[in-house]
Motif scaffolding. Structure first.
Motif, PDB file in Angstrom:
ATOM      1  N   ARG A 230     -14.894 -16.729  -3.872  1.00 42.14           N
ATOM      2  CA  ARG A 230     -14.626 -16.076  -2.593  1.00 42.14           C
ATOM      3  C   ARG A 230     -13.917 -14.756  -2.825  1.00 42.14           C
ATOM      4  N   LEU A 231     -14.091 -13.836  -1.875  1.00 39.92           N
ATOM      5  CA  LEU A 231     -13.548 -12.490  -2.029  1.00 39.92           C
ATOM      6  C   LEU A 231     -12.355 -12.255  -1.101  1.00 39.92           C
ATOM      7  N   LEU A 232     -11.389 -11.520  -1.626  1.00 38.33           N
ATOM      8  CA  LEU A 232     -10.260 -11.035  -0.841  1.00 38.33           C
ATOM      9  C   LEU A 232     -10.202  -9.517  -0.998  1.00 38.33           C
ATOM     10  N   VAL A 233     -10.197  -8.810   0.116  1.00 39.43           N
ATOM     11  CA  VAL A 233     -10.045  -7.354   0.092  1.00 39.43           C
ATOM     12  C   VAL A 233      -8.660  -7.020   0.620  1.00 39.43           C
ATOM     13  N   PHE A 234      -7.898  -6.279  -0.179  1.00 43.98           N
ATOM     14  CA  PHE A 234      -6.527  -5.923   0.186  1.00 43.98           C
ATOM     15  C   PHE A 234      -6.483  -4.496   0.752  1.00 43.98           C
ATOM     16  N   THR A 235      -5.516  -4.277   1.610  1.00 44.94           N
ATOM     17  CA  THR A 235      -5.201  -2.930   2.092  1.00 44.94           C
ATOM     18  C   THR A 235      -3.759  -2.629   1.720  1.00 44.94           C
ATOM     19  N   CYS A 236      -3.570  -1.491   1.052  1.00 43.79           N
ATOM     20  CA  CYS A 236      -2.232  -1.154   0.553  1.00 43.79           C
ATOM     21  C   CYS A 236      -1.556  -0.119   1.439  1.00 43.79           C
ATOM     22  N   SER A 237      -0.277  -0.334   1.633  1.00 42.04           N
ATOM     23  CA  SER A 237       0.576   0.631   2.307  1.00 42.04           C
ATOM     24  C   SER A 237       1.765   0.893   1.397  1.00 42.04           C
ATOM     25  N   GLY A 238       1.786   2.071   0.793  1.00 40.91           N
ATOM     26  CA  GLY A 238       2.803   2.337  -0.210  1.00 40.91           C
ATOM     27  C   GLY A 238       2.540   1.465  -1.435  1.00 40.91           C
ATOM     28  N   ASN A 239       3.546   0.707  -1.858  1.00 37.19           N
ATOM     29  CA  ASN A 239       3.418  -0.136  -3.038  1.00 37.19           C
ATOM     30  C   ASN A 239       3.046  -1.582  -2.718  1.00 37.19           C
ATOM     31  N   ASN A 240       2.861  -1.875  -1.437  1.00 33.99           N
ATOM     32  CA  ASN A 240       2.599  -3.256  -1.047  1.00 33.99           C
ATOM     33  C   ASN A 240       1.191  -3.409  -0.479  1.00 33.99           C
ATOM     34  N   CYS A 241       0.515  -4.506  -0.886  1.00 35.67           N
ATOM     35  CA  CYS A 241      -0.871  -4.743  -0.477  1.00 35.67           C
ATOM     36  C   CYS A 241      -1.007  -6.129   0.130  1.00 35.67           C
ATOM     37  N   LYS A 242      -1.668  -6.185   1.286  1.00 36.42           N
ATOM     38  CA  LYS A 242      -1.925  -7.456   1.951  1.00 36.42           C
ATOM     39  C   LYS A 242      -3.418  -7.635   2.156  1.00 36.42           C
ATOM     40  N   VAL A 243      -3.830  -8.906   2.308  1.00 29.54           N
ATOM     41  CA  VAL A 243      -5.247  -9.202   2.509  1.00 29.54           C
ATOM     42  C   VAL A 243      -5.674  -8.752   3.898  1.00 29.54           C
ATOM     43  N   ASP A 244      -6.795  -8.033   3.949  1.00 26.23           N
ATOM     44  CA  ASP A 244      -7.423  -7.673   5.214  1.00 26.23           C
ATOM     45  C   ASP A 244      -8.513  -8.710   5.474  1.00 26.23           C
ATOM     46  N   GLU A 245      -8.264  -9.612   6.421  1.00 26.76           N
ATOM     47  CA  GLU A 245      -9.175 -10.736   6.630  1.00 26.76           C
ATOM     48  C   GLU A 245     -10.560 -10.278   7.075  1.00 26.76           C
ATOM     49  N   ASP A 246     -10.622  -9.286   7.962  1.00 25.88           N
ATOM     50  CA  ASP A 246     -11.921  -8.806   8.448  1.00 25.88           C
ATOM     51  C   ASP A 246     -12.732  -8.176   7.327  1.00 25.88           C
ATOM     52  N   LYS A 247     -12.084  -7.335   6.520  1.00 27.08           N
ATOM     53  CA  LYS A 247     -12.786  -6.693   5.408  1.00 27.08           C
ATOM     54  C   LYS A 247     -13.223  -7.726   4.367  1.00 27.08           C
ATOM     55  N   SER A 248     -12.420  -8.770   4.199  1.00 27.12           N
ATOM     56  CA  SER A 248     -12.777  -9.832   3.257  1.00 27.12           C
ATOM     57  C   SER A 248     -14.030 -10.553   3.709  1.00 27.12           C
ATOM     58  N   HIS A 249     -14.103 -10.873   5.015  1.00 22.44           N
ATOM     59  CA  HIS A 249     -15.291 -11.543   5.552  1.00 22.44           C
ATOM     60  C   HIS A 249     -16.520 -10.651   5.416  1.00 22.44           C
ATOM     61  N   ASP A 250     -16.366  -9.363   5.714  1.00 18.12           N
ATOM     62  CA  ASP A 250     -17.494  -8.429   5.617  1.00 18.12           C
ATOM     63  C   ASP A 250     -17.984  -8.316   4.184  1.00 18.12           C
ATOM     64  N   ALA A 251     -17.041  -8.287   3.232  1.00 16.97           N
ATOM     65  CA  ALA A 251     -17.414  -8.177   1.813  1.00 16.97           C
ATOM     66  C   ALA A 251     -18.161  -9.425   1.349  1.00 16.97           C
ATOM     67  N   GLU A 252     -17.750 -10.591   1.826  1.00 12.04           N
ATOM     68  CA  GLU A 252     -18.441 -11.826   1.454  1.00 12.04           C
ATOM     69  C   GLU A 252     -19.856 -11.877   2.030  1.00 12.04           C
ATOM     70  N   LYS A 253     -20.003 -11.445   3.275  1.00 16.07           N
ATOM     71  CA  LYS A 253     -21.341 -11.422   3.889  1.00 16.07           C
ATOM     72  C   LYS A 253     -22.265 -10.499   3.120  1.00 16.07           C
ATOM     73  N   LYS A 254     -21.754  -9.349   2.726  1.00 14.77           N
ATOM     74  CA  LYS A 254     -22.556  -8.382   1.969  1.00 14.77           C
ATOM     75  C   LYS A 254     -22.941  -8.942   0.617  1.00 14.77           C
ATOM     76  N   ALA A 255     -21.975  -9.630  -0.036  1.00 22.50           N
ATOM     77  CA  ALA A 255     -22.227 -10.173  -1.369  1.00 22.50           C
ATOM     78  C   ALA A 255     -23.229 -11.324  -1.329  1.00 22.50           C
ATOM     79  N   ASN A 256     -23.298 -12.038  -0.215  1.00 22.82           N
ATOM     80  CA  ASN A 256     -24.184 -13.208  -0.098  1.00 22.82           C
ATOM     81  C   ASN A 256     -25.583 -12.882   0.402  1.00 22.82           C
ATOM     82  N   LYS A 257     -25.820 -11.618   0.724  1.00 23.24           N
ATOM     83  CA  LYS A 257     -27.158 -11.226   1.204  1.00 23.24           C
ATOM     84  C   LYS A 257     -28.160 -11.244   0.055  1.00 23.24           C
TER      85      LYS A 257
END
Length: 257
Positions: A230-257
């Motif tokens: 499964r894929l997790l896409v992070f979005t960084c602000s300064g030195n800290n990065c959190k998972v972007d759930e929407d981007k993660s779902h989109d990346a998985e859909k693209k990868a599974n096509k």
């Protein structure tokens, strides 16, 4: 995730090896790539398949702890040795021992389930045989932790990354283990220096990669309960990065096509 396989062979003389015919093919395999033992369960059953069409094999099983040492304190796999006929299945039952109540109840514990196949005695002389061993991860998940499982919002979404000097630190605030197979700037490539990790519950450790190599949208691949990636896409602000759930779902859909 593919099972980790170790080749084991009986002792032999070099002169015999030079003249021996060589054949290695795994016949015995479990029906899964990991074991999840939920705390409220009394046992877990695993099927072992002998894929050889003509030969019976013996299957030897046991449990290792997280240090890859044989452990008989918490769980037992039975029967420890069984014969499985060609193109047939055998069953293994893993049950808790009295010591299991001493395991932490607020987080997962890691063990390993091992299967070693023992081939029949060869009919031809000067034949080198290998006993192939399969080792898969075995997670004990206490009842209190099992209740926290949310299929719509996996716990891996809580992972965070942070840049500290030129290091990348990963933080797992959950009571679950997380198996990370890839970290990079796109789904199919890891940055240099990264090695697969088994992230412990509530771990806060360096990833072994340089922060300068990561973009502001790092991509991580983890392995779920069923062995899927499964894929997790992070979005960084300064030195800290959190998972972007929407981007993660989109990346998985693209990868599974």
């Amino acid at each position: 995730m593919k099972p980790f396989r170790i080749l084991m062979s009986s002792a032999f003389m070099l002169t015999s090896l030079l003249s021996a015919s060589f054949s290695a093919h795994s016949a015995i395999a479990p029906d899964r790539t990991r074991v999840i033992f939920n705390g409220e369960e009394k046992s877990v059953t695993i099927a072992l398949k002998n894929s050889n069409p003509s030969l019976p094999y013996l299957a030897q099983v046991w449990i290792d702890n997280d240090k890859l040492e044989k452990d008989t304190t918490y769980f037992i796999a039975q029967p420890p040795l069984q014969r499985i006929e060609p193109n047939s299945e055998g069953q293994i039952r893993i049950q808790p021992l009295p010591g299991a109540v001493k395991l932490p109840q607020d987080r997962e514990s890691l063990f390993y389930f091992n299967v070693r196949e023992i081939p029949p005695k060869p009919e031809k002389s000067n034949t080198l045989q290998l006993a192939l061993q399969t080792r898969i991860k075995f997670f004990y998940r206490p009842a209190a932790v099992t209740k926290l499982v949310d299929k719509l919002h996996p716990w891996q979404l809580q992972l965070t990354l942070s840049r500290q000097n030129d290091e990348v630190i990963i933080d797992n605030p959950t009571p679950f283990y997380v198996v990370v197979s890839r970290v990079g700037n796109r789904p199919d490539v890891s940055v240099s220096g990264f090695k697969n990790i088994v992230l412990e519950p509530r771990a806060h450790i360096p990833l072994g990669i340089k922060s300068s190599e990561l973009s502001n949208t790092p991509v991580m691949t983890y392995v779920d309960d069923f062995g899927g990636r499964r894929l997790l896409v992070f979005t960084c602000s300064g030195n800290n990065c959190k998972v972007d759930e929407d981007k993660s779902h989109d990346a998985e859909k693209k990868a599974n096509k």
